[in-house]
Design a protein around this motif. Structure first.
Motif: not given
Length: 372
Positions: A12-18, A235-239, A258-268
């Motif tokens: 359920f933590e994995n947007t790919g599985d969703l 830099v992001s994550y969807q899991v 020049d970098i930014e960290f998107i600190d949240k689990n991206l949804n679908i």
């Protein structure tokens, strides 16, 4: 009438599985009524699966799982109705004597009684991962129970054939059928940044510092010497359990880019928006790769054929392995390859869309033949 009983045992933590569960449920709901388990499941995950002809189990029964509800419904089954137990797509690995015993008992106590009473059991779109000798033959024995046992890549098909699986079929990854409906009419920052999204380990849920350190060091060298060196990086994550890897990459890169960290689990919904506006997405996650390309953005996997065999096998099946930056190659080779892919953007997007059409049509025909 077709009735589908959807056993929702997934990450359920994995947007790919969703993504792949949503795609499968959308296909099934066009052929009948889908009952999905929701007891002790995240409601936000369930909400994204609901659609016409999709029913939360808790709204129609006190049963906590669809197998018990299916067993109950079979008592009053009408002759013209068809009942299907659907097991989730994704990865399937089984090792150890305890797992073999568990699988055997599950088949004997749950699946065989359902089959005898007229239910059809289906497993659609899985990759066969680690199977030891004993579990391979237990799964082979259990496969005779299935109405349809379908794997999503040719290497998995070969593994199953070696163990003499029954009712074996090929069924491509369900992400091929996904249609992104919320594509922006106008891109706000179209194609002016790079997205990095990497898993924290070769397998499992736990962060492996040595694993991500090796990837990050090589990737930094590649980007600094490529045509992408002047682009902003997100830099992001969807899991959810890839957060540590993303944070590590950000800290390792922050003095050079020049970098930014998107600190949240991206949804679908969020992930496609980010990918659509990117120049390129670089990843070692299968469904980050797929979702980016589904938004018409070039995606490049940085993978190892052993550690990332799931994504490699699917790329190879679809003649897309030319997009790969191979972790076993020296940086100079990967820099040259990255620049070449980058400059052939339109060619690769066209090829991917052709494969999407072919796989979507194949899946649609399979679904039509299975669920009349």
């Amino acid at each position: 009438m077709n009735y589908f009983f959807y056993s929702l045992n997934t990450q359920f933590e994995n947007t790919g599985d969703l993504l792949i569960n949503k795609a499968l449920i959308n296909l099934l709901s066009s052929k009948g009524v889908v009952y999905i388990e929701d007891a002790n499941k995240p409601q936000d995950f369930i909400d994204q699966l609901l659609d016409k002809n999709v029913v939360q189990l808790s709204t129609v029964s006190t049963k906590s799982n669809v197998i018990d509800y299916l067993d109950e419904r079979l008592t009053d089954k009408k002759r013209k109705d068809s009942y299907f137990l659907i097991l989730v797509p994704g990865d399937l690995s089984k090792v150890g004597i305890k797992m073999a015993i568990k699988s055997s008992l599950y088949a004997l106590k749950r699946l065989i009684p359902l089959k005898k009473r007229g239910a059809k059991v289906l497993r659609l779109g899985v990759s066969l991962g680690n199977f030891d000798f004993f579990n391979g033959y237990v799964e082979s024995f259990n496969s005779w129970i299935y109405f349809y046992y379908a794997v999503r890549d040719k290497k998995s098909l070969k593994i199953a054939e070696n163990y003499n699986f029954s009712n074996l079929n090929y069924f491509p990854d369900l992400a091929w059928t996904y249609c992104w409906k919320d594509k922006p009419k106008i891109a706000s920052k179209k194609k002016d940044y790079v997205v990095l999204s990497f898993r924290s380990n070769a397998s499992g849920k736990y962060h492996d510092t040595a694993y991500i350190e090796k990837i990050t060091k090589s990737l930094k060298d590649i980007l600094l010497n490529s045509d992408l060196k002047d682009y902003k990086i997100y830099v992001s994550y969807q899991v959810e359990y890839d957060r540590s890897a993303s944070e590590y990459i950000f800290n390792y890169f922050k003095d050079e880019f020049d970098i930014e960290f998107i600190d949240k689990n991206l949804n679908i919904e969020e992930a496609p928006d980010l990918y659509f506006n990117a120049k390129i997405v670089i990843t070692n996650r299968l469904h980050v790769f797929m979702l980016a390309l589904l938004t018409d953005t070039l995606a490049i996997p940085v993978i190892d054929k052993i550690d990332n065999k799931k994504i490699w096998n699917i790329l190879e099946d679809n003649d897309l392995e030319g997009l790969v930056l191979d972790r076993q190659l020296p940086s100079e080779k990967n820099i040259e390859r990255l620049n070449k892919i980058f400059n052939e953007n339109e060619f690769w997007l066209k090829k991917f869309n052709e494969k999407k059409r072919e796989n979507s049509e194949y899946i649609s025909k399979k679904v039509d033949s299975l669920f009349l």
